[in-house]
Scaffold this motif. Structure first.
Motif, PDB file in Angstrom:
ATOM      1  N   ILE A  45      37.070 -44.728   1.443  1.00  6.86           N
ATOM      2  CA  ILE A  45      37.508 -43.769   0.502  1.00  6.86           C
ATOM      3  C   ILE A  45      36.682 -42.359   0.406  1.00  6.86           C
ATOM      4  O   ILE A  45      35.423 -42.475   0.488  1.00  6.86           O
ATOM      5  N   THR A  46      37.287 -41.299   1.449  1.00  5.28           N
ATOM      6  CA  THR A  46      36.273 -40.140   1.503  1.00  5.28           C
ATOM      7  C   THR A  46      36.214 -39.368   0.128  1.00  5.28           C
ATOM      8  O   THR A  46      36.812 -39.699  -0.787  1.00  5.28           O
ATOM      9  N   ARG A  47      35.133 -38.721   0.128  1.00  9.97           N
ATOM     10  CA  ARG A  47      34.236 -38.533   1.501  1.00  9.97           C
ATOM     11  C   ARG A  47      33.069 -39.595   1.229  1.00  9.97           C
ATOM     12  O   ARG A  47      32.515 -39.889   2.213  1.00  9.97           O
ATOM     13  N   GLY A  48      32.563 -39.934  -0.025  1.00 11.04           N
ATOM     14  CA  GLY A  48      31.512 -40.725  -0.294  1.00 11.04           C
ATOM     15  C   GLY A  48      31.736 -42.095   0.385  1.00 11.04           C
ATOM     16  O   GLY A  48      30.506 -42.523   0.765  1.00 11.04           O
TER      17      GLY A  48
ATOM     18  N   SER B 161      38.887 -36.023  -7.035  1.00 11.10           N
ATOM     19  CA  SER B 161      39.199 -35.962  -8.285  1.00 11.10           C
ATOM     20  C   SER B 161      38.179 -35.283  -9.057  1.00 11.10           C
ATOM     21  O   SER B 161      38.264 -34.660  -9.949  1.00 11.10           O
ATOM     22  N   TYR B 162      36.799 -35.186  -8.466  1.00 12.02           N
ATOM     23  CA  TYR B 162      35.661 -34.566  -9.192  1.00 12.02           C
ATOM     24  C   TYR B 162      35.687 -33.066  -8.513  1.00 12.02           C
ATOM     25  O   TYR B 162      35.197 -32.855  -7.651  1.00 12.02           O
TER      26      TYR B 162
ATOM     27  N   GLN C 174      35.778 -34.848 -13.906  1.00  6.67           N
ATOM     28  CA  GLN C 174      36.734 -35.327 -13.105  1.00  6.67           C
ATOM     29  C   GLN C 174      38.298 -34.692 -13.730  1.00  6.67           C
ATOM     30  O   GLN C 174      38.364 -34.779 -14.924  1.00  6.67           O
TER      31      GLN C 174
ATOM     32  N   ASP D  44      31.079 -45.079  -2.006  1.00  3.85           N
ATOM     33  CA  ASP D  44      29.793 -45.293  -2.337  1.00  3.85           C
ATOM     34  C   ASP D  44      29.677 -45.718  -3.640  1.00  3.85           C
ATOM     35  O   ASP D  44      28.401 -46.470  -3.881  1.00  3.85           O
ATOM     36  N   LEU D  45      30.373 -45.253  -4.661  1.00  2.95           N
ATOM     37  CA  LEU D  45      30.361 -45.685  -6.105  1.00  2.95           C
ATOM     38  C   LEU D  45      31.373 -45.963  -7.094  1.00  2.95           C
ATOM     39  O   LEU D  45      32.464 -45.306  -6.218  1.00  2.95           O
ATOM     40  N   THR D  46      31.635 -46.542  -8.018  1.00  4.03           N
ATOM     41  CA  THR D  46      32.848 -46.499  -8.890  1.00  4.03           C
ATOM     42  C   THR D  46      32.176 -46.293 -10.158  1.00  4.03           C
ATOM     43  O   THR D  46      31.060 -46.820 -10.610  1.00  4.03           O
ATOM     44  N   ASP D  47      32.782 -45.088 -10.843  1.00  2.00           N
ATOM     45  CA  ASP D  47      32.119 -44.719 -12.062  1.00  2.00           C
ATOM     46  C   ASP D  47      33.040 -44.862 -13.349  1.00  2.00           C
ATOM     47  O   ASP D  47      32.952 -45.971 -13.840  1.00  2.00           O
ATOM     48  N   THR D  48      34.201 -44.167 -13.250  1.00  3.34           N
ATOM     49  CA  THR D  48      34.917 -44.398 -14.578  1.00  3.34           C
ATOM     50  C   THR D  48      36.001 -45.682 -13.986  1.00  3.34           C
ATOM     51  O   THR D  48      36.738 -46.411 -14.497  1.00  3.34           O
ATOM     52  N   GLY D  49      35.995 -45.845 -12.658  1.00  2.89           N
ATOM     53  CA  GLY D  49      36.948 -46.851 -12.148  1.00  2.89           C
ATOM     54  C   GLY D  49      38.315 -46.247 -11.607  1.00  2.89           C
ATOM     55  O   GLY D  49      39.247 -46.868 -11.185  1.00  2.89           O
ATOM     56  N   LYS D  50      38.340 -45.158 -11.983  1.00  2.00           N
ATOM     57  CA  LYS D  50      39.925 -44.557 -11.571  1.00  2.00           C
ATOM     58  C   LYS D  50      40.038 -44.499 -10.227  1.00  2.00           C
ATOM     59  O   LYS D  50      41.223 -44.567  -9.592  1.00  2.00           O
ATOM     60  N   THR D  51      39.075 -43.954  -9.374  1.00  2.00           N
ATOM     61  CA  THR D  51      39.592 -43.812  -7.986  1.00  2.00           C
ATOM     62  C   THR D  51      39.841 -45.391  -7.278  1.00  2.00           C
ATOM     63  O   THR D  51      40.712 -45.441  -6.705  1.00  2.00           O
TER      64      THR D  51
HETATM   65  O1  PRP Z   1      35.258 -44.044 -10.463  1.00  2.00           O
HETATM   66  P1  PRP Z   1      35.372 -42.621 -10.584  1.00  2.00           P
HETATM   67  O2  PRP Z   1      35.245 -42.107 -11.929  1.00  2.00           O
HETATM   68  O3  PRP Z   1      36.750 -42.540 -10.118  1.00  2.00           O
HETATM   69  O4  PRP Z   1      34.457 -41.937  -9.544  1.00  2.00           O
HETATM   70  C1  PRP Z   1      33.972 -42.683  -8.434  1.00  2.00           C
HETATM   71  C2  PRP Z   1      34.408 -41.702  -7.107  1.00  2.00           C
HETATM   72  O5  PRP Z   1      33.868 -40.143  -7.394  1.00  2.00           O
HETATM   73  C3  PRP Z   1      33.101 -39.816  -6.173  1.00  2.00           C
HETATM   74  O6  PRP Z   1      34.141 -39.517  -5.459  1.00  2.00           O
HETATM   75  P2  PRP Z   1      34.539 -37.739  -5.653  1.00  2.00           P
HETATM   76  O7  PRP Z   1      35.791 -37.903  -6.196  1.00  2.00           O
HETATM   77  O8  PRP Z   1      33.486 -36.932  -6.235  1.00  2.00           O
HETATM   78  O9  PRP Z   1      34.769 -37.335  -4.059  1.00  2.00           O
HETATM   79  P3  PRP Z   1      33.726 -37.250  -2.858  1.00  2.00           P
HETATM   80  O10 PRP Z   1      33.586 -38.624  -2.394  1.00  2.00           O
HETATM   81  O11 PRP Z   1      34.653 -36.477  -1.916  1.00  2.00           O
HETATM   82  O12 PRP Z   1      32.394 -36.487  -3.244  1.00  2.00           O
HETATM   83  C4  PRP Z   1      32.775 -41.085  -5.602  1.00  2.00           C
HETATM   84  O13 PRP Z   1      32.480 -40.964  -4.429  1.00  2.00           O
HETATM   85  C5  PRP Z   1      33.981 -42.289  -5.854  1.00  2.00           C
HETATM   86  O14 PRP Z   1      34.843 -42.155  -5.114  1.00  2.00           O
END
Ligand code: PRP
Ligand code: HPA
Ligand code: MG
Length: 164
Positions: free
Chosen positions: A39-42, A66-67, A73, A99-106
């Motif tokens: 999942i780009t870019r992280g 999304s950010y 977001q 790289d991470l899951t934060d709210t889980g939306k992605t």
């Molecule tokens: O769980 P969530 O709340 O959806 O957030 C997690 C996502 O947010 C960041 O990506 P971002 O959309 O910022 O884009 P990037 O990877 O291009 O920096 C991170 O790399 C995850 O993909």
């Protein structure tokens, strides 16, 4: 939304170690993955490390954003989808890396495309934990993770002067 209170800065060295720890964890599943969808870019950085460790050479991207302004977001925008052959059978032989899951939306959004894939990320916040299958380190929801590719060297206030 403003920046979360707590900071979790990650150096390149720590990220490499944590991504390698994720590779060890995934190797222990004894599951054969034919491809990585990152999942780009992280996800590009851990995907490079994991593909090397697990010898997975077929790498696909799913490009979402999304950010749009650092911490806030917005709507999820799909810039590039996944090759149809990798979505066959719900992506059951696919490893999805971020790289991470934060709210889980992605992760939830990408899971609609690959419902049977294995989702893995290096870091997770509590709201995102149910959206992934494997992760290494959990940090609290009110923590912002600072990745090494977003950072530069700056002066740090001494803690006694009220540095957070
Ligand atoms: O769980 P969530 O709340 O959806 O957030 C997690 C996502 O947010 C960041 O990506 P971002 O959309 O910022 O884009 P990037 O990877 O291009 O920096 C991170 O790399 C995850 O993909
Ligand atoms: O804590 C975070 N750090 C960096 N990028 C992010 N995108 C969502 N949450 C985060
Ligand atoms: Mg991302």
């Amino acid at each position: 939304m403003s920046l979360p209170d707590k900071a979790f800065p990650v150096s390149w060295d720590q990220f490499h170690r944590d991504a390698r720890a994720l590779a060890w964890r995934l190797a222990g599943l004894n599951q054969t993955f034919k491809a990585i969808v990152c999942i780009t870019r992280g996800g590009l950085v851990p995907a490079a490390i994991i593909s090397r460790e697990l010898n997975i050479r077929l790498i696909e991207t799913v490009c979402v954003a999304s950010y749009h302004d650092y911490v806030n977001q917005g709507d999820m925008v799909l810039l590039k989808g996944i090759a149809p052959e990798l979505m066959e059978n719900g992506g059951e032989t696919v490893l999805v890396i971020d790289d991470l899951t934060d709210t889980g939306k992605t992760a939830a959004q990408v899971r609609t495309m690959l419902p049977k894939a294995h989702f893995a990320c290096v870091y997770a916040k509590p709201k995102g934990v149910p959206t992934v299958d494997t992760f290494i380190t959990e940090v609290s929801q009110d923590t912002w993770i600072y990745f090494p590719w977003d950072m530069g060297f700056t002066y740090q206030e001494p803690i006694a002067k009220g540095a957070g």
